[in-house]
Write an enzyme that holds these catalytic residues in place. Structure first.
Site, PDB file in Angstrom:
ATOM      1  N   CYS A 232       0.863  -1.198   0.000  1.00 48.49           N
ATOM      2  CA  CYS A 232       0.000   0.000   0.000  1.00 48.49           C
ATOM      3  C   CYS A 232       0.890   1.236   0.000  1.00 48.49           C
ATOM      4  O   CYS A 232       0.815   2.098   0.888  1.00 48.49           O
ATOM      5  CB  CYS A 232      -0.967   0.005   1.177  1.00 48.49           C
ATOM      6  SG  CYS A 232      -1.913  -1.520   1.358  1.00 48.49           S
ATOM      7  N   ALA A 233       1.745   1.327  -1.008  1.00 44.88           N
ATOM      8  CA  ALA A 233       2.879   2.253  -0.996  1.00 44.88           C
ATOM      9  C   ALA A 233       2.547   3.691  -1.350  1.00 44.88           C
ATOM     10  O   ALA A 233       3.233   4.618  -0.898  1.00 44.88           O
ATOM     11  CB  ALA A 233       3.949   1.750  -1.969  1.00 44.88           C
ATOM     12  N   ALA A 234       1.543   3.919  -2.194  1.00 43.66           N
ATOM     13  CA  ALA A 234       1.273   5.279  -2.660  1.00 43.66           C
ATOM     14  C   ALA A 234       0.814   6.151  -1.486  1.00 43.66           C
ATOM     15  O   ALA A 234       0.154   5.662  -0.573  1.00 43.66           O
ATOM     16  CB  ALA A 234       0.210   5.250  -3.753  1.00 43.66           C
ATOM     17  N   GLY A 236       3.993   7.351  -1.691  1.00 47.49           N
ATOM     18  CA  GLY A 236       5.373   6.974  -1.926  1.00 47.49           C
ATOM     19  C   GLY A 236       6.445   7.481  -0.989  1.00 47.49           C
ATOM     20  O   GLY A 236       7.621   7.158  -1.187  1.00 47.49           O
ATOM     21  N   GLY A 237       6.105   8.247   0.021  1.00 43.89           N
ATOM     22  CA  GLY A 237       7.138   8.775   0.911  1.00 43.89           C
ATOM     23  C   GLY A 237       7.967   7.690   1.569  1.00 43.89           C
ATOM     24  O   GLY A 237       9.202   7.803   1.674  1.00 43.89           O
ATOM     25  N   LYS A 238       7.323   6.615   1.985  1.00 41.42           N
ATOM     26  CA  LYS A 238       8.051   5.533   2.657  1.00 41.42           C
ATOM     27  C   LYS A 238       8.888   4.729   1.659  1.00 41.42           C
ATOM     28  O   LYS A 238       9.964   4.237   2.002  1.00 41.42           O
ATOM     29  CB  LYS A 238       7.063   4.646   3.421  1.00 41.42           C
ATOM     30  CG  LYS A 238       6.339   5.410   4.533  1.00 41.42           C
ATOM     31  CD  LYS A 238       5.270   4.566   5.187  1.00 41.42           C
ATOM     32  CE  LYS A 238       4.503   5.381   6.232  1.00 41.42           C
ATOM     33  NZ  LYS A 238       3.702   6.472   5.625  1.00 41.42           N
ATOM     34  N   ASP A 279      -3.830  -5.442  -6.319  1.00 46.71           N
ATOM     35  CA  ASP A 279      -4.575  -5.508  -5.068  1.00 46.71           C
ATOM     36  C   ASP A 279      -3.868  -6.502  -4.155  1.00 46.71           C
ATOM     37  O   ASP A 279      -3.752  -7.692  -4.489  1.00 46.71           O
ATOM     38  CB  ASP A 279      -6.014  -5.959  -5.336  1.00 46.71           C
ATOM     39  CG  ASP A 279      -6.908  -5.874  -4.109  1.00 46.71           C
ATOM     40  OD1 ASP A 279      -6.391  -5.991  -2.979  1.00 46.71           O
ATOM     41  OD2 ASP A 279      -8.130  -5.713  -4.285  1.00 46.71           O
ATOM     42  N   ASP A 295       1.805   0.155   5.544  1.00 42.51           N
ATOM     43  CA  ASP A 295       1.126   1.388   5.965  1.00 42.51           C
ATOM     44  C   ASP A 295      -0.290   1.260   5.416  1.00 42.51           C
ATOM     45  O   ASP A 295      -0.576   1.662   4.294  1.00 42.51           O
ATOM     46  CB  ASP A 295       1.848   2.606   5.399  1.00 42.51           C
ATOM     47  CG  ASP A 295       1.251   3.915   5.869  1.00 42.51           C
ATOM     48  OD1 ASP A 295       0.343   3.880   6.725  1.00 42.51           O
ATOM     49  OD2 ASP A 295       1.680   4.979   5.386  1.00 42.51           O
ATOM     50  N   CYS A 348      -2.363   5.814  10.010  1.00 38.65           N
ATOM     51  CA  CYS A 348      -2.478   7.207  10.463  1.00 38.65           C
ATOM     52  C   CYS A 348      -3.880   7.417  11.046  1.00 38.65           C
ATOM     53  O   CYS A 348      -4.624   8.297  10.610  1.00 38.65           O
ATOM     54  CB  CYS A 348      -2.177   8.185   9.344  1.00 38.65           C
ATOM     55  SG  CYS A 348      -3.171   7.977   7.845  1.00 38.65           S
TER      56      CYS A 348
END
Length: 410
Positions: A232-234, A236-238, A279, A295, A348
């Protein structure tokens, strides 16, 4: 009616309506509500008015009710117009005459005299807001004894945090950008900065990322060429953090549109990652990973200082839906680790159902978070997990609310 500033107020009214009536985020609502506004300053003004009206809505409504003989319905247009009028004069320091000139025309054919009378009464009476927002009753009930501390962190919109590509250059970039650093690889700037015009943006020296959002990737340490899955990367900061720390990154997300932003930042920073659109509930990797960072999608209530719409959109149904998805993702992620591999889970969200309750059901060995792994001002709880909230580091500008946990596969 050609009144300067009126389109921005009309757009602010549309934004609030989309949040309260349709449950949209401010970002989702903006595509239509702001479409007819040409200049970025007016678009920014509309967003600021709507955000402050939502942030302080409970207190604004209390003021409105104190100046009316008969309580206005919650969904009355006149109430919403008064909310944005009061938000401007009490929060954005807009002169009262300008607020009247751009507010009352929103009620053409409606109760303009009523709105004018209520607004004038409140201004003559020296209306003021409390030091911190009063949160909606349903939110206060959910957050319990944490409510006051969180609310203190919502009194002001957040500053701008950036994460550096080169951690060793923290002092240099803090000086070049005219900011302060609360952790290695982090610089905090005053809100309102024009991001693309800042030193280092075009060279990819940094990316925008809240300090709390940078903590999960920090807890995986240096990659040294090992394989990590950013699940669930977008946006993309991580992924950027992990790539900069020497990990061989696979960045997976279901949203093709959001992954375009990730690819853009990879190009801008010169960092590398394999980007996969899929997915995670049905995707299967070809080999196991040394580490996984999940995340997870969540209600995002921890971002309420920058996205106050979550105070009014999120309830038990949304929390339960997200918790179910998070459990499914955690179960799949646990299967994809090599023996000795690490899993970091983050949301978050300020809701225990998405944090502590999810973590308590993971069938891996707990790898407790240590205080010496965290920047100054942070500490794990008695379970070895980390929770942040918007009231923390308030004197330095606060931060988003996160829950973070870590495990090792036997």
């Amino acid at each position: 009616m050609d009144i300067p500033g009126l389109p921005a107020r009309r757009a602010a009214l549309s934004l609030i309506d989309a949040v309260l009536r349709r449950g949209e985020t401010l970002e989702q609502a903006g595509s239509s509500a702001l479409a007819r506004i040409r200049g970025e300053p007016d678009r920014a003004l509309a967003r600021a008015i709507a955000s402050e009206a939502l942030r302080w809505r409970t207190d604004l409504d209390a003021l409105i009710d104190s100046a009316t003989q008969q309580v206005l319905p919650d969904d009355a247009k006149s109430r919403a117009v008064l909310e944005i009028m009061l938000a401007q004069v009490l929060r954005l320091e807009t002169p009262a005459h300008a607020v009247i000139a751009t507010g009352l025309p929103l009620l053409m054919g409606g109760p303009r005299r009523l709105a004018h009378g209520v607004f004038s009464t409140l201004m003559k009476g020296g209306a003021a807001l409390p030091e911190m927002p009063t949160l909606p009753p349903a939110v206060s009930e959910r957050w319990g004894e944490r409510t006051a501390a969180i609310a203190r962190g919502l009194a002001e919109p957040p500053p701008l945090d950036v994460t550096l590509r080169e951690i060793d250059a923290t002092a240099e970039w803090a000086a070049r950008l005219g900011g302060t650093s609360l952790a290695s690889g982090h610089v905090r700037l005053p809100r309102g900065a024009s991001i693309e015009s800042l030193d280092g943006y075009r060279d990819g020296a940094w990316w925008v990322q809240d300090l709390a959002a940078s903590l999960p990737a920090r807890l995986l340490g240096q990659g040294e060429g090992r394989r990590v899955l950013d699940l669930c990367a977008a946006p993309g900061g991580k992924t950027l953090q992990l790539a900069a720390a020497g990990w061989q990154v696979t960045a997976l997300d279901v949203s093709k549109r959001r992954l375009e932003r990730l690819r853009h930042n990879l190009d801008r920073t010169g960092l590398a990652a394999q980007v996969v659109t899929a997915d995670a509930r049905t995707w299967q990797p070809d080999q196991a990973y040394d580490a996984i960072l999940l995340d997870a999608p969540c209600t995002a209530t921890g971002t309420c200082r920058r996205h106050p719409d979550v105070l009014h959109r999120i309830g038990p149904r949304q929390i339960a839906d997200m918790a179910e998805l998070q459990s499914a993702l955690l179960s799949r992620a646990a299967e994809w680790l090599v023996p000795g591999g690490r899993l970091v889970y983050a949301v978050c969200s300020l809701e225990p159902e998405e944090g502590e309750e999810r973590a308590g059901k993971v069938a891996l060995d707990r790898n407790v978070i240590r205080a010496d792994e965290l920047p100054a001002g942070f500490a794990p709880d008695h379970e070895g997990w980390l929770r942040t909230d918007p009231g923390m580091l308030r004197d330095e500008g606060g931060l988003d609310g996160f829950f973070i946990a870590r495990w090792t596969k036997a």
